[in-house]
Design a protein around this motif. Structure first.
Motif, PDB file in Angstrom:
ATOM      1  N   LEU A  66       0.565  -0.884   0.026  1.00 30.68           N
ATOM      2  CA  LEU A  66      -0.248   0.373   0.027  1.00 30.68           C
ATOM      3  C   LEU A  66       0.691   1.239  -0.405  1.00 30.68           C
ATOM      4  O   LEU A  66       2.035   1.148   0.587  1.00 30.68           O
ATOM      5  CB  LEU A  66      -0.750   0.165   1.237  1.00 30.68           C
ATOM      6  CG  LEU A  66      -2.246  -1.668   1.232  1.00 30.68           C
ATOM      7  CD1 LEU A  66      -2.915  -1.205   2.676  1.00 30.68           C
ATOM      8  CD2 LEU A  66      -2.424  -1.242  -0.127  1.00 30.68           C
ATOM      9  N   THR A  70       2.420   0.062   4.353  1.00 35.16           N
ATOM     10  CA  THR A  70       0.975  -0.735   4.646  1.00 35.16           C
ATOM     11  C   THR A  70       1.404  -2.415   4.451  1.00 35.16           C
ATOM     12  O   THR A  70       1.868  -2.209   2.843  1.00 35.16           O
ATOM     13  CB  THR A  70      -0.457  -1.159   5.374  1.00 35.16           C
ATOM     14  OG1 THR A  70      -0.247   0.168   6.133  1.00 35.16           O
ATOM     15  CG2 THR A  70      -0.886  -2.121   6.034  1.00 35.16           C
ATOM     16  N   GLU A  75      -4.211  -5.281   5.787  1.00 32.55           N
ATOM     17  CA  GLU A  75      -4.634  -4.196   5.079  1.00 32.55           C
ATOM     18  C   GLU A  75      -6.448  -4.943   5.365  1.00 32.55           C
ATOM     19  O   GLU A  75      -5.974  -5.933   5.028  1.00 32.55           O
ATOM     20  CB  GLU A  75      -4.552  -3.745   3.804  1.00 32.55           C
ATOM     21  CG  GLU A  75      -5.957  -2.418   3.448  1.00 32.55           C
ATOM     22  CD  GLU A  75      -5.624  -2.096   4.790  1.00 32.55           C
ATOM     23  OE1 GLU A  75      -7.307  -0.592   3.999  1.00 32.55           O
ATOM     24  OE2 GLU A  75      -4.772  -1.098   5.249  1.00 32.55           O
ATOM     25  N   ARG A  80      -8.304  -3.825   1.024  1.00 35.39           N
ATOM     26  CA  ARG A  80      -7.455  -4.054   0.481  1.00 35.39           C
ATOM     27  C   ARG A  80      -6.796  -4.305  -0.961  1.00 35.39           C
ATOM     28  O   ARG A  80      -5.961  -4.121  -1.233  1.00 35.39           O
ATOM     29  CB  ARG A  80      -7.164  -5.607   0.960  1.00 35.39           C
ATOM     30  CG  ARG A  80      -6.107  -5.907   0.871  1.00 35.39           C
ATOM     31  CD  ARG A  80      -6.061  -7.865   1.075  1.00 35.39           C
ATOM     32  NE  ARG A  80      -5.890  -8.235   2.812  1.00 35.39           N
ATOM     33  CZ  ARG A  80      -6.416  -9.103   3.701  1.00 35.39           C
ATOM     34  NH1 ARG A  80      -6.263  -9.825   2.935  1.00 35.39           N
ATOM     35  NH2 ARG A  80      -6.458  -9.044   4.288  1.00 35.39           N
ATOM     36  N   LYS A  83      -7.156   0.722  -1.905  1.00 36.42           N
ATOM     37  CA  LYS A  83      -6.373   1.937  -2.241  1.00 36.42           C
ATOM     38  C   LYS A  83      -4.826   1.710  -2.184  1.00 36.42           C
ATOM     39  O   LYS A  83      -4.636   0.701  -3.793  1.00 36.42           O
ATOM     40  CB  LYS A  83      -5.596   1.562  -0.270  1.00 36.42           C
ATOM     41  CG  LYS A  83      -7.076   2.052   1.121  1.00 36.42           C
ATOM     42  CD  LYS A  83      -6.496   1.322   2.419  1.00 36.42           C
ATOM     43  CE  LYS A  83      -7.370   2.399   3.256  1.00 36.42           C
ATOM     44  NZ  LYS A  83      -6.499   2.683   4.402  1.00 36.42           N
TER      45      LYS A  83
END
Length: 231
Positions: A66, A70, A75, A80, A83
């Motif tokens: 991400l 992340t 996530e 998931r 993003k």
């Protein structure tokens, strides 16, 4: 020996890599042509019937993350696949993975070991049949997987991700139906205990003289061969 060193051709006329050659095992982002996963691997066997490669521990790879840093699997599932993402280099953790793929199968079979070469399980990764190029193979992951254990039991894996990918528009209904059908075909192969499960690959070991492959600068190439190592 490198990926562009091709010495034999099989009955189909396809060029084969030799054991010890280093190639790339890559995945396209779902619904896009961009490569978003790249893993340098060493060829174990390459014939008209089977490609077997070794993904060594500590191999430098490319994977999505991400945009805020992340890890994807950290996530929440609901966001998931929506993003923004970036690509990041990482090192393959664990004891290494043996990947087996027959040319037309919409899946590959991965073998995992714990430390001390204690065999853990097979893992059927449902995916597009791989497209070969001079430097490796490309595919697209289909989210749904199957874990197979030494006692021949099995279970579906990542069904929640498979469902969420459909809700996020990454897998149209017809494609999802084809993937589920491929999964059922894989289950039939498991229950019949056909190749590669019956073939004793769990007793295989890598050549200790094989170096860990390096990630090339041009790992994202559409065609051609990997060149110089990435910095």
């Amino acid at each position: 020996m490198t990926a562009d060193t091709v010495e034999t051709r099989g009955a189909t006329g396809a060029a084969h890599w030799a054991p010890g050659d280093q190639v790339l095992w890559r995945y396209r982002a779902n619904g896009r042509d961009r490569i978003h996963i790249c893993r340098p691997v060493t060829v174990v066997q390459d014939t008209d019937e089977l490609l077997a490669v070794w993904l060594a521990a500590d191999t430098r790879c490319v994977k999505p993350r991400l945009a805020d840093g992340t890890e994807i699997h950290h996530e929440p599932l609901s966001t998931r696949y929506t993003k923004p993402r970036i690509l990041a280099q990482c090192h393959w953790l664990g004891t290494g993975v043996l990947k087996l793929a027959r040319p037309a199968d919409p899946w590959s079979v991965w073998l995992f070991w714990d430390r001390g070469w204690r065999f853990r399980n097979w893992y059927v990764n449902l995916e597009e049949p791989r497209v070969r190029w001079s430097g490796g193979v490309d595919s697209e992951d289909h989210f749904l997987d199957i874990a197979v254990y030494p006692d021949r039991s099995w279970e579906w894996k990542d069904e929640d991700e498979f469902a969420q990918a459909q809700r996020a528009g990454l897998m149209p209904p017809r494609q999802a139906a084809r993937v589920r059908s491929a999964g059922r075909a894989a289950v039939r192969a498991i229950t019949a205990w056909t190749a590669p499960f019956r073939d004793g690959w769990e007793d295989w070991r890598p050549d200790p003289n094989w170096p860990v492959p390096e990630l090339p600068v041009d790992w994202h190439r559409s065609l051609g061969r990997p060149r110089s190592p990435a910095p």
